[in-house]
Design a protein around this motif. Sequence first.
Motif, mmCIF file in Angstrom:
data_model
loop_
_atom_site.group_PDB
_atom_site.id
_atom_site.type_symbol
_atom_site.label_atom_id
_atom_site.label_comp_id
_atom_site.label_asym_id
_atom_site.label_seq_id
_atom_site.Cartn_x
_atom_site.Cartn_y
_atom_site.Cartn_z
ATOM 1 N N ASP A 1 0.838 -1.192 0.000
ATOM 2 C CA ASP A 1 0.000 0.000 0.000
ATOM 3 C C ASP A 1 0.875 1.243 0.000
ATOM 4 O OD1 ASP A 1 -2.506 1.301 0.031
ATOM 5 O OD2 ASP A 1 -2.200 1.825 2.114
ATOM 6 N N ASP B 1 -3.364 -2.588 -3.465
ATOM 7 C CA ASP B 1 -4.588 -1.796 -3.443
ATOM 8 C C ASP B 1 -4.652 -1.024 -4.749
ATOM 9 O OD1 ASP B 1 -3.854 1.370 -2.114
ATOM 10 O OD2 ASP B 1 -2.379 -0.191 -2.467
ATOM 11 N N THR C 1 -3.608 -6.591 2.491
ATOM 12 C CA THR C 1 -3.773 -5.167 2.182
ATOM 13 C C THR C 1 -4.264 -4.389 3.402
ATOM 14 O OG1 THR C 1 -5.926 -5.697 1.224
ATOM 15 C CG2 THR C 1 -4.121 -5.333 -0.303
ATOM 16 N N ASP D 1 -2.315 -1.293 4.708
ATOM 17 C CA ASP D 1 -3.104 -0.069 4.784
ATOM 18 C C ASP D 1 -2.978 0.577 6.155
ATOM 19 O OD1 ASP D 1 -5.152 0.186 2.350
ATOM 20 O OD2 ASP D 1 -5.752 1.546 3.964
ATOM 21 N N SER E 1 -1.394 4.370 6.099
ATOM 22 C CA SER E 1 -2.183 5.587 6.241
ATOM 23 C C SER E 1 -2.300 6.096 7.674
ATOM 24 C CB SER E 1 -3.565 5.366 5.632
ATOM 25 O OG SER E 1 -4.077 4.133 5.981
#
Length: 230
Positions: free
Chosen positions: A45, A113, A212, A216, A220
């Motif tokens: 990601d 992603d 993922t 992720d 993030s």
Amino acid sequence: MSINFRELHDWTVDPETAIGLQHQLAPNIIREGEPEHVEHIAGVDIGFEDEGATTRAVIVLMHWPSLEIVEQVIHREATRMPYVPGLLSFRELPAAIGAFKRLEGTPQLVMVDGMGIAHPRRLGIAAHLGLWLELPTIGVGKSRLCGRHEPVAEEKGARTPLVDRSETIGMVLRTRERVKPLYISTGHRIGLDNAVEWVMCCLTRYKLPEPTRQADRLASRRTRALRNDS
DNA sequence: GCGACAG
DNA sequence: ATCTTGTCGC
């Protein structure tokens, strides 16, 4: 891990050149088959920092079938290209490849992603990365780039084909009830049905498959104490 | 010509 | 992608 360091092409290019490269590379994508001897699955990601000036790539390597994290890499580098729909790989792959060069282990399957071949020129970021790594990859998108589809039934596991120009390019898959479905597509070296099954097998209690989801989660999250390397 | 448009 | 508070529900 050991990967091909041979340069396929330049990454910093103008839109016209990028589109030409996609047309040239797409025919090399293998849309069938299944990963073999799967011991490790990687989730990739990309996130951004400094208002987009820095690109942060995260790779999480998980053991199969325990889904335990065995290695994780965070790699940062300067952002080179703006976001342009259809040209995402040129913006995000340089950092992802930088992260793979630091990964010690080797996955037999990679989940990315974004789209695989569910792309206007059939070369979404997952397909492009698969070509580079020469590994089976699956595109796990959270929204639609192109193609049309029927509404997806409400139950978990329900699916409906994603069709573009009379061609099935992916599967819209409900991975959880009451949650927007995911757009699954072949990245490279795997058939669509197998791709969907692998995603289903990596689901726990969340919308995203574990590889993922874990990537992720790291990519993030705030800019905080996350330094490069594991 | 007018929308749509991964992350 | 990223910026952001509270809020609803298991």
